[in-house]
Scaffold this motif. Structure first.
Motif, PDB file in Angstrom:
ATOM      1  N   GLY A   1       8.861  20.337  -2.035  1.00 28.23           N
ATOM      2  CA  GLY A   1       8.087  19.736  -0.941  1.00 28.23           C
ATOM      3  C   GLY A   1       6.628  20.163  -0.975  1.00 28.23           C
ATOM      4  N   THR A   2       6.414  21.442  -1.254  1.00 26.57           N
ATOM      5  CA  THR A   2       5.041  21.939  -1.334  1.00 26.57           C
ATOM      6  C   THR A   2       4.281  21.243  -2.449  1.00 26.57           C
ATOM      7  OG1 THR A   2       5.706  24.095  -0.478  1.00 26.57           O
ATOM      8  CG2 THR A   2       3.637  24.015  -1.699  1.00 26.57           C
ATOM      9  N   LEU A   3       4.944  21.091  -3.586  1.00 29.06           N
ATOM     10  CA  LEU A   3       4.289  20.439  -4.724  1.00 29.06           C
ATOM     11  C   LEU A   3       3.987  18.978  -4.436  1.00 29.06           C
ATOM     12  CD1 LEU A   3       6.127  21.846  -7.828  1.00 29.06           C
ATOM     13  CD2 LEU A   3       3.652  21.705  -7.550  1.00 29.06           C
ATOM     14  N   ILE A   4       4.956  18.265  -3.856  1.00 29.26           N
ATOM     15  CA  ILE A   4       4.710  16.849  -3.563  1.00 29.26           C
ATOM     16  C   ILE A   4       3.512  16.726  -2.628  1.00 29.26           C
ATOM     17  CG2 ILE A   4       5.611  14.812  -2.363  1.00 29.26           C
ATOM     18  CD1 ILE A   4       8.360  15.465  -3.476  1.00 29.26           C
ATOM     19  N   ARG A   5       3.487  17.589  -1.613  1.00 27.38           N
ATOM     20  CA  ARG A   5       2.385  17.539  -0.652  1.00 27.38           C
ATOM     21  C   ARG A   5       1.055  17.838  -1.348  1.00 27.38           C
ATOM     22  NH1 ARG A   5       0.233  21.479   2.723  1.00 27.38           N
ATOM     23  NH2 ARG A   5       1.744  22.975   1.939  1.00 27.38           N
ATOM     24  N   GLN A   6       1.034  18.871  -2.182  1.00 28.36           N
ATOM     25  CA  GLN A   6      -0.220  19.255  -2.834  1.00 28.36           C
ATOM     26  C   GLN A   6      -0.664  18.209  -3.859  1.00 28.36           C
ATOM     27  OE1 GLN A   6      -0.506  23.311  -4.247  1.00 28.36           O
ATOM     28  NE2 GLN A   6      -2.015  22.757  -5.819  1.00 28.36           N
ATOM     29  N   ILE A   7       0.267  17.712  -4.663  1.00 23.82           N
ATOM     30  CA  ILE A   7      -0.108  16.747  -5.702  1.00 23.82           C
ATOM     31  C   ILE A   7      -0.525  15.426  -5.066  1.00 23.82           C
ATOM     32  CG2 ILE A   7       0.709  15.441  -7.707  1.00 23.82           C
ATOM     33  CD1 ILE A   7       2.562  17.828  -8.336  1.00 23.82           C
ATOM     34  N   ALA A   8       0.196  15.010  -4.021  1.00 20.92           N
ATOM     35  CA  ALA A   8      -0.173  13.765  -3.339  1.00 20.92           C
ATOM     36  C   ALA A   8      -1.559  13.891  -2.718  1.00 20.92           C
ATOM     37  CB  ALA A   8       0.855  13.418  -2.265  1.00 20.92           C
ATOM     38  N   GLN A   9      -1.800  15.028  -2.078  1.00 23.57           N
ATOM     39  CA  GLN A   9      -3.111  15.249  -1.467  1.00 23.57           C
ATOM     40  C   GLN A   9      -4.203  15.225  -2.524  1.00 23.57           C
ATOM     41  OE1 GLN A   9      -2.961  18.244   1.584  1.00 23.57           O
ATOM     42  NE2 GLN A   9      -5.042  18.921   1.146  1.00 23.57           N
ATOM     43  N   HIS A  10      -3.892  15.789  -3.670  1.00 30.88           N
ATOM     44  CA  HIS A  10      -4.844  15.782  -4.776  1.00 30.88           C
ATOM     45  C   HIS A  10      -5.075  14.353  -5.280  1.00 30.88           C
ATOM     46  CE1 HIS A  10      -6.080  18.101  -8.678  1.00 30.88           C
ATOM     47  NE2 HIS A  10      -6.912  17.131  -8.398  1.00 30.88           N
ATOM     48  N   ALA A  11      -3.996  13.595  -5.432  1.00 29.87           N
ATOM     49  CA  ALA A  11      -4.122  12.196  -5.881  1.00 29.87           C
ATOM     50  C   ALA A  11      -4.926  11.380  -4.861  1.00 29.87           C
ATOM     51  CB  ALA A  11      -2.729  11.583  -6.066  1.00 29.87           C
ATOM     52  N   HIS A  12      -4.605  11.542  -3.588  1.00 27.28           N
ATOM     53  CA  HIS A  12      -5.352  10.819  -2.548  1.00 27.28           C
ATOM     54  C   HIS A  12      -6.841  11.170  -2.622  1.00 27.28           C
ATOM     55  CE1 HIS A  12      -1.502   9.742  -1.042  1.00 27.28           C
ATOM     56  NE2 HIS A  12      -1.317  10.704  -0.173  1.00 27.28           N
ATOM     57  N   SER A  13      -7.119  12.455  -2.880  1.00 24.60           N
ATOM     58  CA  SER A  13      -8.521  12.886  -2.941  1.00 24.60           C
ATOM     59  C   SER A  13      -9.258  12.185  -4.068  1.00 24.60           C
ATOM     60  CB  SER A  13      -8.601  14.400  -3.136  1.00 24.60           C
ATOM     61  OG  SER A  13      -7.979  15.065  -2.051  1.00 24.60           O
ATOM     62  N   GLU A  14      -8.582  12.026  -5.204  1.00 29.14           N
ATOM     63  CA  GLU A  14      -9.211  11.313  -6.321  1.00 29.14           C
ATOM     64  C   GLU A  14      -9.524   9.875  -5.928  1.00 29.14           C
ATOM     65  OE1 GLU A  14     -10.165  12.601  -9.119  1.00 29.14           O
ATOM     66  OE2 GLU A  14      -9.026  14.451  -9.367  1.00 29.14           O
ATOM     67  N   ILE A  15      -8.587   9.234  -5.253  1.00 29.99           N
ATOM     68  CA  ILE A  15      -8.748   7.808  -4.935  1.00 29.99           C
ATOM     69  C   ILE A  15      -9.787   7.621  -3.825  1.00 29.99           C
ATOM     70  CG2 ILE A  15      -7.553   5.745  -4.102  1.00 29.99           C
ATOM     71  CD1 ILE A  15      -6.896   6.718  -7.019  1.00 29.99           C
ATOM     72  N   ILE A  16      -9.683   8.409  -2.759  1.00 30.83           N
ATOM     73  CA  ILE A  16     -10.694   8.313  -1.695  1.00 30.83           C
ATOM     74  C   ILE A  16     -12.052   8.779  -2.237  1.00 30.83           C
ATOM     75  CG2 ILE A  16     -11.401   9.203   0.563  1.00 30.83           C
ATOM     76  CD1 ILE A  16      -9.144   7.267   0.850  1.00 30.83           C
ATOM     77  N   GLY A  17     -12.010   9.754  -3.134  1.00 32.51           N
ATOM     78  CA  GLY A  17     -13.244  10.289  -3.706  1.00 32.51           C
ATOM     79  C   GLY A  17     -14.019   9.288  -4.534  1.00 32.51           C
ATOM     80  N   MET A  18     -13.397   8.177  -4.896  1.00 38.41           N
ATOM     81  CA  MET A  18     -14.133   7.122  -5.605  1.00 38.41           C
ATOM     82  C   MET A  18     -15.176   6.473  -4.689  1.00 38.41           C
ATOM     83  SD  MET A  18     -10.849   5.278  -7.373  1.00 38.41           S
ATOM     84  CE  MET A  18     -11.784   3.950  -8.159  1.00 38.41           C
ATOM     85  N   GLN A  19     -14.922   6.498  -3.382  1.00 37.23           N
ATOM     86  CA  GLN A  19     -15.762   5.703  -2.476  1.00 37.23           C
ATOM     87  C   GLN A  19     -17.196   6.212  -2.323  1.00 37.23           C
ATOM     88  OE1 GLN A  19     -13.963   4.534   1.245  1.00 37.23           O
ATOM     89  NE2 GLN A  19     -11.934   4.447   0.342  1.00 37.23           N
ATOM     90  N   PRO A  20     -17.397   7.507  -2.007  1.00 34.24           N
ATOM     91  CA  PRO A  20     -18.784   7.916  -1.757  1.00 34.24           C
ATOM     92  C   PRO A  20     -19.700   7.662  -2.949  1.00 34.24           C
ATOM     93  CG  PRO A  20     -17.238   9.779  -1.496  1.00 34.24           C
ATOM     94  CD  PRO A  20     -16.431   8.568  -1.743  1.00 34.24           C
ATOM     95  N   GLU A  21     -19.230   7.925  -4.161  1.00 34.74           N
ATOM     96  CA  GLU A  21     -20.073   7.666  -5.324  1.00 34.74           C
ATOM     97  C   GLU A  21     -20.024   6.208  -5.751  1.00 34.74           C
ATOM     98  OE1 GLU A  21     -20.401  11.076  -8.304  1.00 34.74           O
ATOM     99  OE2 GLU A  21     -18.315  11.023  -7.656  1.00 34.74           O
ATOM    100  N   GLY A  22     -18.863   5.592  -5.565  1.00 40.16           N
ATOM    101  CA  GLY A  22     -18.705   4.206  -5.993  1.00 40.16           C
ATOM    102  C   GLY A  22     -19.708   3.285  -5.321  1.00 40.16           C
ATOM    103  N   GLU A  23     -20.135   3.665  -4.120  1.00 36.47           N
ATOM    104  CA  GLU A  23     -21.107   2.847  -3.407  1.00 36.47           C
ATOM    105  C   GLU A  23     -22.436   2.745  -4.145  1.00 36.47           C
ATOM    106  OE1 GLU A  23     -21.483   4.492   0.507  1.00 36.47           O
ATOM    107  OE2 GLU A  23     -19.369   4.116   0.981  1.00 36.47           O
TER     108      GLU A  23
END
Lengths: 331, 288
Positions: free
Chosen positions: A45-67
């Protein structure tokens, strides 16, 4: 593949050690846990939470620079930024894949993100106000990510550790291009130098917060470290980042906005001020400058794309049916 | 758990990256001039003005197309499409940069790639109008990409043996890229045409929007008169084949008068370029 071993399993009839003991021994020997291995529910559970959060960060992180891709002021910068943001989509993809080896489902994780049930890195809730932000994000944010992620290349969970090796290679180039952009801008006009300093002032403290709350306030850290999912404490990583960044700032010719920042001869490290932890709490709890816009964009892309994904699924089903029909007719 | 191990990991990653990592990135994103040492003299027997006109038109198609693809960033229907559309955009951006560089050598001005991208007004652009139309939905993106990549691949296959060695090399480098673009667009055209009633309806709507601009792409005078007939035939044959597999067909529709190749553009090009050029024009003395 059995995803869960029975709790308290006492091993099999051939006298194998119990599953928990084998797991603990694997961790103790610094060896990797692989998807097929038994693991405690908490570890999974800890890993799923951490890896998912990391994956989400990559995807959301596209936005500020992508603009800024459409506005990049030279074609070379445009290509670099486009490629960088594309890398982040790729990182997101293979991190979601790593989470799937633990039994998670990408579509479900995406739902959790856009419903606000899972987090992403708070840094991406700050706005990008000028092109210098592209450089400073590369330097600070990717630099902080490297500090966080290089130790994860030795994380105890194999698929995560291997994904991190590739991610870190790309992040190191991202950081280099960010710093190189800033060097170029600092050699340019007064207006460009002012843009760089302004971006440094805005991103420094949020970058320090990327390492998470102070160790005393980080309840899950100790267990993650015992499991060797995590290898260093938040405060230790934050210190490493400061020590790494200060000489780079001097070379660049910018001032880091912390009056308490100074070299401590005795410790052999830099002393630095305390981030505004109440701001971190506000941003994490959804009240940062861009939280709403970031999630809304991700939700819009997901919902606008629903008809495309449905069409692809329908086409694949029709193809399969036609293939079956064709085989039947031939037989 | 010592620092030494992590420092070593970080250093070895960085070193490894220096040697092999940059090659994986898009063309020209490294720290060296990719054309360093290439002989760029226009050979005898090649008309510089004609060569420049060809490079400019193809460069403008690619730049404007890449800009539209960049606008999909963070908006694609799936992460795989995010990566694919960025790949295609990066390929086109790389083509535009090489073509602009060649244009500056051929037209005698010695201008660099950024002079073409950032200092010209809409009326000076020579891209086809299909490239500049705003993306409605993913179906439009797919149909536009199918038409433009099919035409461009048919042309690049022929330009690969043109008299100018630099343009020939740019075209030869572009052929495998465009082959992928066309395949990607064709795969999606079939999926969407065949998928659901909704996706089929959207594909028909996208075709209706694109077809009025098709003749301009196929005609492409004056820059591509030499190859126009063969390229037109190949393009139409491929489109027919893909659309047949997708359960679709090209609707009949009157062509919109005018041509981007002559400097006629829709109202959509000016805001596209205003965005593209905004930072560069705000800081004319700056270096990036």
């Amino acid at each position: 593949m059995p995803l869960e071993g029975p709790p308290g399993d006492s091993g099999d009839d051939r006298g194998e050690p119990p599953l928990q003991e084998r797991f603990d021994a694997t961790i103790g020997r610094d060896q990797r846990i692989e998807p097929r291995d038994w693991m405690p529910d908490g570890y999974r559970g800890t890993l799923i939470r951490q890896i998912a959060q990391h994956a989400h960060s990559e995807i959301i992180g596209m936005q500020p620079e992508g603009e800024w891709i459409t506005r990049a002021p030279s074609l070379r910068r445009k290509a670099i930024l486009f490629a960088k943001v594309q890398d982040e989509a790729g990182h997101g993809l293979y991190l979601y894949s790593a989470a799937e080896t633990l039994g998670a489902d990408r579509a479900d994780l995406t739902e959790r993100l856009i419903e606000g049930r899972q987090k992403y890195s708070s840094i991406f809730n700050y706005p990008t106000e000028s092109f210098a932000d592209v450089g400073v994000i590369g330097w600070f944010v990717d630099g902080a990510a490297i500090c966080n992620q290089v130790p994860l290349c030795r994380s105890s969970y194999g698929p995560y550790a291997r994904a991190m090796v590739r991610v870190c290679k790309e992040e190191s180039f991202h950081q280099r291009q960010g710093y190189e952009l800033l060097m170029t801008m600092m050699r340019g006009t007064d207006a460009q130098r002012a843009m760089v300093q302004d971006a440094v002032d805005r991103w420094w403290w949020p970058s320090l917060m990327m390492f998470g709350p102070p160790d005393g306030d980080s309840p899950n850290s100790a267990r993650s470290m015992a499991w060797k999912i995590k290898r260093h404490s938040n405060d230790e990583l934050r210190q490493r980042f400061v020590d790494m960044t200060v000489p780079q700032a001097e070379r660049l010719g910018v001032t880091l906005p912390d009056p308490d920042l100074r070299w401590n001869e005795e410790r052999g490290r830099h002393d630095f001020g305390t981030p505004d932890w109440s701001e971190l709490q506000r941003v994490i709890s959804g009240d940062g400058p861009c939280n709403t816009a970031r999630v809304a964009r991700r939700r819009a892309a997901h919902e606008d794309g629903a008809w495309v994904r449905e069409a692809a699924t329908a086409h694949a089903a029709k193809q399969a049916a036609r293939a079956r029909h064709g085989e039947g007719a031939a037989a | 758990m010592s620092d030494d191990i992590d420092d070593h990991v970080y250093l070895s990653l960085a070193e490894q990256h220096d040697q092999e990592g940059d090659a994986r990135w898009a063309f020209g994103t490294g720290f060296e001039d990719p054309l360093h040492g290439v002989d760029t003299a226009v050979p005898d027997g090649v008309d510089g003005a004609e060569l420049a006109a060809v490079c400019l038109a193809l460069g403008d198609d690619a730049l404007v197309g890449a800009q539209r693809l960049a606008q999909w960033c963070t908006r694609a229907p799936e992460l795989e499409e995010e990566v694919a559309l960025a790949n295609i955009g990066l390929d086109l951006l790389g083509q535009a940069r090489l073509l602009y560089a060649r244009c500056g050598q051929a037209d005698g001005t010695g201008r660099g790639e950024d002079a073409y991208a950032y200092t010209r007004d809409p009326a000076d652009f020579r891209n086809v109008r299909l490239a500049e139309l705003p993306d409605g939905d993913f179906a439009f993106c797919v149909v536009r990409l199918l038409v433009l990549s099919t035409w461009r691949l048919a042309l690049f296959g022929r330009l690969a043996s043109t008299a100018d060695p630099v343009l020939a090399a740019v075209a030869a480098k572009g052929v495998p890229e465009l082959t992928y673009h066309r395949q990607y667009a064709a795969d999606w055209a079939v999926r969407l045409g065949d998928g659901t009633d909704e996706s089929h309806r959207r594909m028909r709507a996208a075709l209706a929007d694109v077809v009025p601009y098709l003749d301009e792409v196929l005609d492409a005078r004056p820059q591509f008169a030499a190859h126009a007939d063969a390229v037109r035939q190949e393009t139409l044959a491929v489109l027919d084949q893909v659309l047949l597999a997708a359960g679709l067909s090209l609707p009949a529709a009157p062509a919109v008068p005018g041509s981007g190749r002559q400097g006629d553009h829709t109202a959509h090009l000016a805001p596209l370029l205003a965005e593209l050029q905004s930072v560069a024009r705000a800081h004319p003395e700056a270096t990036w």
